[in-house]
Design a protein around this motif. Sequence first.
Motif, mmCIF file in Angstrom:
data_model
loop_
_atom_site.group_PDB
_atom_site.id
_atom_site.type_symbol
_atom_site.label_atom_id
_atom_site.label_comp_id
_atom_site.label_asym_id
_atom_site.label_seq_id
_atom_site.Cartn_x
_atom_site.Cartn_y
_atom_site.Cartn_z
ATOM 1 N N GLY A 113 -4.275 -5.310 -3.478
ATOM 2 C CA GLY A 113 -3.374 -5.028 -4.596
ATOM 3 C C GLY A 113 -4.118 -4.545 -5.824
ATOM 4 O O GLY A 113 -3.672 -3.641 -6.530
ATOM 5 N N GLY A 114 -5.274 -5.126 -6.093
ATOM 6 C CA GLY A 114 -6.096 -4.668 -7.209
ATOM 7 C C GLY A 114 -6.600 -3.254 -6.993
ATOM 8 O O GLY A 114 -6.616 -2.438 -7.918
ATOM 9 N N PHE A 115 -7.000 -2.953 -5.759
ATOM 10 C CA PHE A 115 -7.451 -1.594 -5.445
ATOM 11 C C PHE A 115 -6.301 -0.604 -5.627
ATOM 12 O O PHE A 115 -6.470 0.462 -6.216
ATOM 13 C CB PHE A 115 -7.981 -1.524 -4.008
ATOM 14 N N TYR A 116 -5.130 -0.976 -5.143
ATOM 15 C CA TYR A 116 -3.963 -0.106 -5.290
ATOM 16 C C TYR A 116 -3.634 0.107 -6.767
ATOM 17 O O TYR A 116 -3.386 1.230 -7.201
ATOM 18 C CB TYR A 116 -2.757 -0.710 -4.562
ATOM 19 N N GLY A 117 -3.627 -0.975 -7.528
ATOM 20 C CA GLY A 117 -3.266 -0.872 -8.942
ATOM 21 C C GLY A 117 -4.267 -0.065 -9.759
ATOM 22 O O GLY A 117 -3.892 0.622 -10.705
ATOM 23 N N LEU A 118 -5.531 -0.149 -9.412
ATOM 24 C CA LEU A 118 -6.552 0.550 -10.193
ATOM 25 C C LEU A 118 -6.790 1.992 -9.750
ATOM 26 O O LEU A 118 -7.101 2.853 -10.576
ATOM 27 C CB LEU A 118 -7.876 -0.214 -10.140
ATOM 28 N N PHE A 119 -6.681 2.270 -8.449
ATOM 29 C CA PHE A 119 -7.106 3.575 -7.958
ATOM 30 C C PHE A 119 -5.999 4.448 -7.378
ATOM 31 O O PHE A 119 -6.106 5.663 -7.405
ATOM 32 C CB PHE A 119 -8.200 3.405 -6.895
#
Length: 179
Positions: A144-150
């Motif tokens: 989720g963090g990867f999706y939100g940031l990139f």
Amino acid sequence: MELPVAENKTGATMELPASENKTAREPDQRPASPQPQADSSGFKFLTIIAVLFLTVNSADVAYRSRHDPPRLSFVVFAYSDLMMLLFYLKKMERLPLEGRERLKFPVWALSTALILAFSWRVAEVMPPVLAVVVWLLSGSVAVGGFYGLFIYRETEDGGVVDHAYSPPKKYEISPEEKV
């Protein structure tokens, strides 16, 4: 001198004394509110106290676990990772929006490493079923963090690019639909 009259909910009136010290103001004139101070010395002091507490606590735990290499390596890793993460976040906070792009990956990588390290330590002491749940939750946070940031991108008008399932940017109800 005439006293102002106020009405309560029952309709009864009562006279209110007027203060001699108050000056009459026009309805649209308000006293100037104090501007918020840009000085963040209070937050800086609290940050220093928190980092100092974390350093002393980590040094204490590292000293007590000096004969247990896995525990010592976890404490050293968690402390150094957290300090680097705080460093990059502070650096990212000071940059303009355009310059933050190059620091997204280190922030994501450090936070993901910290999440996985804590999950590893927690999953060690959990029953196998709960350990799987812990790993699934930490994996979902990392993804989720990867999706939100990139991956997730917004357009200038607030809409989402390349997502058919994104909500409409403004949903206004017509007067006929309100009835």
